[in-house]
Design an enzyme around this catalytic site. Structure first.
Site, PDB file in Angstrom:
ATOM      1  N   TYR A 229       0.803  -1.224   0.000  1.00 11.21           N
ATOM      2  CA  TYR A 229       0.000   0.000   0.000  1.00 11.21           C
ATOM      3  C   TYR A 229       0.833   1.270   0.000  1.00 11.21           C
ATOM      4  O   TYR A 229       0.276   2.367  -0.053  1.00 11.21           O
ATOM      5  CB  TYR A 229      -0.976   0.023   1.192  1.00 11.21           C
ATOM      6  CG  TYR A 229      -0.387  -0.323   2.539  1.00 11.21           C
ATOM      7  CD1 TYR A 229       0.362   0.599   3.251  1.00 11.21           C
ATOM      8  CD2 TYR A 229      -0.604  -1.575   3.095  1.00 11.21           C
ATOM      9  CE1 TYR A 229       0.896   0.286   4.479  1.00 11.21           C
ATOM     10  CE2 TYR A 229      -0.076  -1.906   4.332  1.00 11.21           C
ATOM     11  CZ  TYR A 229       0.678  -0.966   5.021  1.00 11.21           C
ATOM     12  OH  TYR A 229       1.209  -1.291   6.241  1.00 11.21           O
ATOM     13  N   LYS A 230       2.158   1.161   0.035  1.00  8.26           N
ATOM     14  CA  LYS A 230       2.999   2.350  -0.025  1.00  8.26           C
ATOM     15  C   LYS A 230       3.338   2.657  -1.477  1.00  8.26           C
ATOM     16  O   LYS A 230       2.486   3.086  -2.237  1.00  8.26           O
ATOM     17  CB  LYS A 230       4.259   2.140   0.827  1.00  8.26           C
ATOM     18  CG  LYS A 230       3.982   1.868   2.302  1.00  8.26           C
ATOM     19  CD  LYS A 230       5.272   1.738   3.092  1.00  8.26           C
ATOM     20  CE  LYS A 230       5.033   1.207   4.499  1.00  8.26           C
ATOM     21  NZ  LYS A 230       4.248   2.099   5.342  1.00  8.26           N
ATOM     22  N   ARG A 383       8.776  13.505   7.547  1.00 10.96           N
ATOM     23  CA  ARG A 383       9.182  12.649   6.425  1.00 10.96           C
ATOM     24  C   ARG A 383       8.528  13.148   5.145  1.00 10.96           C
ATOM     25  O   ARG A 383       7.304  13.325   5.077  1.00 10.96           O
ATOM     26  CB  ARG A 383       8.773  11.199   6.662  1.00 10.96           C
ATOM     27  CG  ARG A 383       9.485  10.520   7.808  1.00 10.96           C
ATOM     28  CD  ARG A 383       9.329   9.012   7.721  1.00 10.96           C
ATOM     29  NE  ARG A 383       7.935   8.593   7.513  1.00 10.96           N
ATOM     30  CZ  ARG A 383       7.555   7.342   7.307  1.00 10.96           C
ATOM     31  NH1 ARG A 383       8.457   6.379   7.240  1.00 10.96           N
ATOM     32  NH2 ARG A 383       6.275   7.029   7.153  1.00 10.96           N
TER      33      ARG A 383
END
Length: 423
Positions: A229-230, A383
């Site tokens: 899912y990234k 991030r």
């Protein structure tokens, strides 16, 4: 200086040979730099999901198992294999990353039953460490866990790994790309060091699959897990995958004996008979809806090519670092990712003492600026996840300019210290 950076971003976007892939995703008004946590939605996923729900489920009902669904895990696995440098029959898709990690760690420790030492590092994703702690507490009570500490919270040297390995080490497990700093291990070198001591290696590819070239076969990797899912754009909670080198598969046993790892599941016998291939690490019925949604993102990534994506990722992360060094470091920011592109993945962490509040101000602007979505990792890491399939150089430029303004105007001060549930 700012105008020069702007023109540089525009020029880089103009010459970007991957720019057209951005049109294959749903793009909103926000600048999205959180593809390292949840990738954008491919437009084709909407089409595929609608067909599955309306026709395969809605009209064909259970007949779709034979027509489409029973082979879907193998079909998706073969595409993931292309991206991570494995053979199709070395990838299983299903369950969550943590469950797959548990299955492989348990299998490795059982196989290496004459050794009692497990090694990981302090930069690893905490859940992986929790699973290891649980295994020691519940099943492998004579084992110990050694956690190699990082001196700078960015990286750990290969020498530190080598010095910790010994003949009593059963398992070494690391994140290929570290979730906070994006430090990237040299997979082949680590595998070689471990194998000299007879140690099995389990890699977590969650922040590297689809972000950097991964060559599991070429590097001699034993086992790996990863999520979809990234960077693979599979959708929230999409099934994870695991990898086992072909010659190891019959030596490792799945601790969860279940329906779909049975050699003949539809015979419904009462005695378990394990499959003799990668599917021995399956468990229950595949999650068809979420499994099918993975495929569109994989197709786009395969078409673009991992080497091309890596080239753009390095260019974008290097541009971001250049901007941070010139425009944000004078405002108290530090870079918490490797400066050497060979040692980092596709996200950059920057730190500031007011990092969480700045992160909130980026997401919730008050002056009509576009929302910029990064994520935050304690204690003070913002991030910035770069997904080359859809992120532009101009977005990276706009992000740094926006952060600069937030700090200079102290816009972040309108937020308190209380944290949102998901950060």
């Amino acid at each position: 200086m700012i105008e020069d950076f702007k023109q540089k971003a525009l020029k880089l976007d103009k010459n970007d040979k991957l720019a057209h892939f951005r049109n294959q995703f749903e793009i909103g008004d926000e600048i999205y730099l959180d593809g390292n946590s949840l990738g954008r939605l491919p437009k084709k996923t909407l089409e595929l999901s609608t067909n599955l729900i309306q026709n395969q489920w809605g009209k064909r009902l259970i007949r779709s198992w034979n027509e489409h669904w029973i082979e879907l895990p193998n079909k998706v696995a073969a595409k993931i294999a292309q991206i991570v440098g494995a053979k199709p029959d070395e990838i299983f898709v299903g369950d969550s990353t943590s469950i797959n990690f548990y299955k492989l760690a348990f299998a490795a420790l059982s196989f290496q039953n004459n050794k009692t030492k497990i090694i990981t590092d302090s930069l690893n994703f905490p859940t992986d460490i929790y699973v290891l702690q649980g295994l020691i507490e519940q099943q492998f009570k004579n084992h110990s866990l050694s956690i190699i500490k990082s001196d700078d919270e960015i990286s750990i040297s290969d020498k530190d790994i080598e010095q910790t390995l010994d003949e009593n080490t059963a398992l070494l497990t690391l994140s290929h790309v570290v979730f906070k700093s994006a430090y990237k291990y040299n997979m082949q070198k680590i595998n070689d060091l471990a194998h000299k001591k007879g140690v099995l290696v389990l890699w977590d590819l969650s922040h590297s699959a689809g972000a950097v070239p991964v060559n599991l076969n070429e590097s001699g990797a034993d086992m790996a897990v990863g999520c979809t899912y990234k960077y693979l754009n599979g959708g929230p909670g999409a099934p994870a995958f695991l990898y086992i080198r072909k010659d190891l598969q019959e030596k490792l046993s799945n601790p969860i004996w279940a329906w779909f790892s049975h050699d003949k599941p539809f015979d419904f016998t009462l005695d378990y008979e394990v499959k003799n291939d990668i599917q021995r690490f399956a468990t229950g019925t595949p999650s068809v809806l979420s499994l099918a949604a993975i495929e569109a993102g994989l197709d786009i990534m395969i078409e673009a090519g991992m080497e091309n994506l890596r080239e753009k990722s390095v260019a974008q992360s290097s541009f971001l670092i250049e901007l941070v060094e010139n425009l944000l470091q004078p405002l108290g920011f530090t870079i918490a990712s490797p400066l050497n592109a060979e040692e980092r993945g596709s996200h950059i962490s920057i730190q500031h003492q007011e990092g969480y509040k700045i992160n909130r101000a980026m997401i919730e602007p008050v002056d009509g600026s576009p929302s910029i979505i990064p994520d935050f990792r304690p204690p003070n890491n913002i991030r910035l996840g770069i997904a080359p399939l859809y992120n532009t150089f101009e977005e990276i430029f706009q992000t740094v300019i926006r952060i600069k303004k937030i700090v200079e105007t102290k816009e972040f001060e309108r937020f308190g210290d209380e944290k949102l549930t998901v950060v």
